[in-house]
Scaffold this active site. Structure first.
Site, PDB file in Angstrom:
ATOM      1  CB  CYS A  96      89.376  20.951  25.644  1.00 56.48           C
ATOM      2  SG  CYS A  96      90.715  20.717  26.804  1.00 56.48           S
TER       3      CYS A  96
ATOM      4  CD  GLU B 181      96.722  19.390  24.519  1.00 55.99           C
ATOM      5  OE1 GLU B 181      96.246  19.437  23.380  1.00 55.99           O
ATOM      6  OE2 GLU B 181      96.221  18.702  25.440  1.00 55.99           O
TER       7      GLU B 181
ATOM      8  CG  ASP C 104     105.195  29.782  16.833  1.00 50.13           C
ATOM      9  OD1 ASP C 104     104.606  29.578  17.914  1.00 50.13           O
ATOM     10  OD2 ASP C 104     106.141  30.586  16.713  1.00 50.13           O
ATOM     11  CG  HIS C 105     102.474  33.074  17.691  1.00 47.86           C
ATOM     12  ND1 HIS C 105     103.642  32.402  17.983  1.00 47.86           N
ATOM     13  CD2 HIS C 105     102.311  33.994  18.672  1.00 47.86           C
ATOM     14  CE1 HIS C 105     104.164  32.913  19.076  1.00 47.86           C
ATOM     15  NE2 HIS C 105     103.386  33.870  19.534  1.00 47.86           N
TER      16      HIS C 105
ATOM     17  CG  HIS D 244      91.780  25.972  25.244  1.00 48.24           C
ATOM     18  ND1 HIS D 244      90.793  25.262  24.614  1.00 48.24           N
ATOM     19  CD2 HIS D 244      92.796  25.102  25.459  1.00 48.24           C
ATOM     20  CE1 HIS D 244      91.185  24.006  24.481  1.00 48.24           C
ATOM     21  NE2 HIS D 244      92.396  23.881  24.970  1.00 48.24           N
TER      22      HIS D 244
ATOM     23  CG  HIS E 148      97.395  23.857  24.894  1.00 48.76           C
ATOM     24  ND1 HIS E 148      97.239  23.480  26.201  1.00 48.76           N
ATOM     25  CD2 HIS E 148      96.246  23.513  24.257  1.00 48.76           C
ATOM     26  CE1 HIS E 148      96.054  22.918  26.359  1.00 48.76           C
ATOM     27  NE2 HIS E 148      95.421  22.927  25.196  1.00 48.76           N
TER      28      HIS E 148
ATOM     29  CG  HIS F 106      93.432  23.002  20.602  1.00 48.17           C
ATOM     30  ND1 HIS F 106      93.851  21.696  20.664  1.00 48.17           N
ATOM     31  CD2 HIS F 106      93.265  23.383  21.887  1.00 48.17           C
ATOM     32  CE1 HIS F 106      93.929  21.301  21.922  1.00 48.17           C
ATOM     33  NE2 HIS F 106      93.590  22.312  22.690  1.00 48.17           N
TER      34      HIS F 106
HETATM   35 NI    NI Z   1      93.578  22.252  24.762  1.00 50.62          NI
END
Ligand code: NI
Length: 142
Positions: free
Chosen positions: A33, A125, A79-80, A39, A41, A14
């Site tokens: 961020c 997160e 997911d992904h 980036h 998580h 995100h």
């Molecule tokens: Ni983040």
């Protein structure tokens, strides 16, 4: 009342930014961020269901059924994925853990079979931060 929690994992990317802000202000607020190319998580989602155990099975809800519902309604969509772009129900929000929790609740709560209820979502997160949501605030009319 008994509470049952099941944990799910998903990996996603995100970028945190508010399109109404200047690049400078976005950087000031969101820092790392705000990286333009995003980036990632490894998220952990805990889903807590409240209700009573069925005397015939000893179960509040069958975990196999809960897995199916959560995967169908949430995990397979995120997911992904890039949470800013790929996920219909996450459009037009800033995908912080707080906002994702609230949207996940809206997606999931209606699919938990009665008489059980979604009680809590906890979205981890990173090692040091998570958000918890217990649903919309009930305002007393008295
Ligand atoms: Ni983040």
């Amino acid at each position: 009342m008994i509470y049952l929690t099941r944990r799910f994992d998903f990996a996603a990317s995100h970028r945190l930014f508010n399109p109404e802000f200047s690049d400078e202000l976005n950087w000031e607020i969101f820092r790392d961020c705000n990286n333009p190319n995003g980036h990632g998580h490894n998220y952990e989602l805990e889903v807590t269901i409240a209700g009573e155990a069925d005397p015939k099975t000893g179960m509040l809800i069958n975990i196999l059924l809960l897995d199916e519902i959560v995967r169908e309604q949430l995990i397979r969509h995120v997911d992904h994925k890039n949470l800013n772009i790929d996920v219909d129900f996450l459009q037009d929000i800033i995908p912080t853990a707080e906002n994702i929790c609230v949207v996940f609740w809206k997606q999931l709560a209606q699919h938990i079979p009665a008489p059980h209820q979604l009680y809590r979502l906890r979205l981890q997160e990173s090692k040091n931060n998570f958000a918890e949501y217990y649903g919309p605030v009930q305002i007393s009319k008295n």
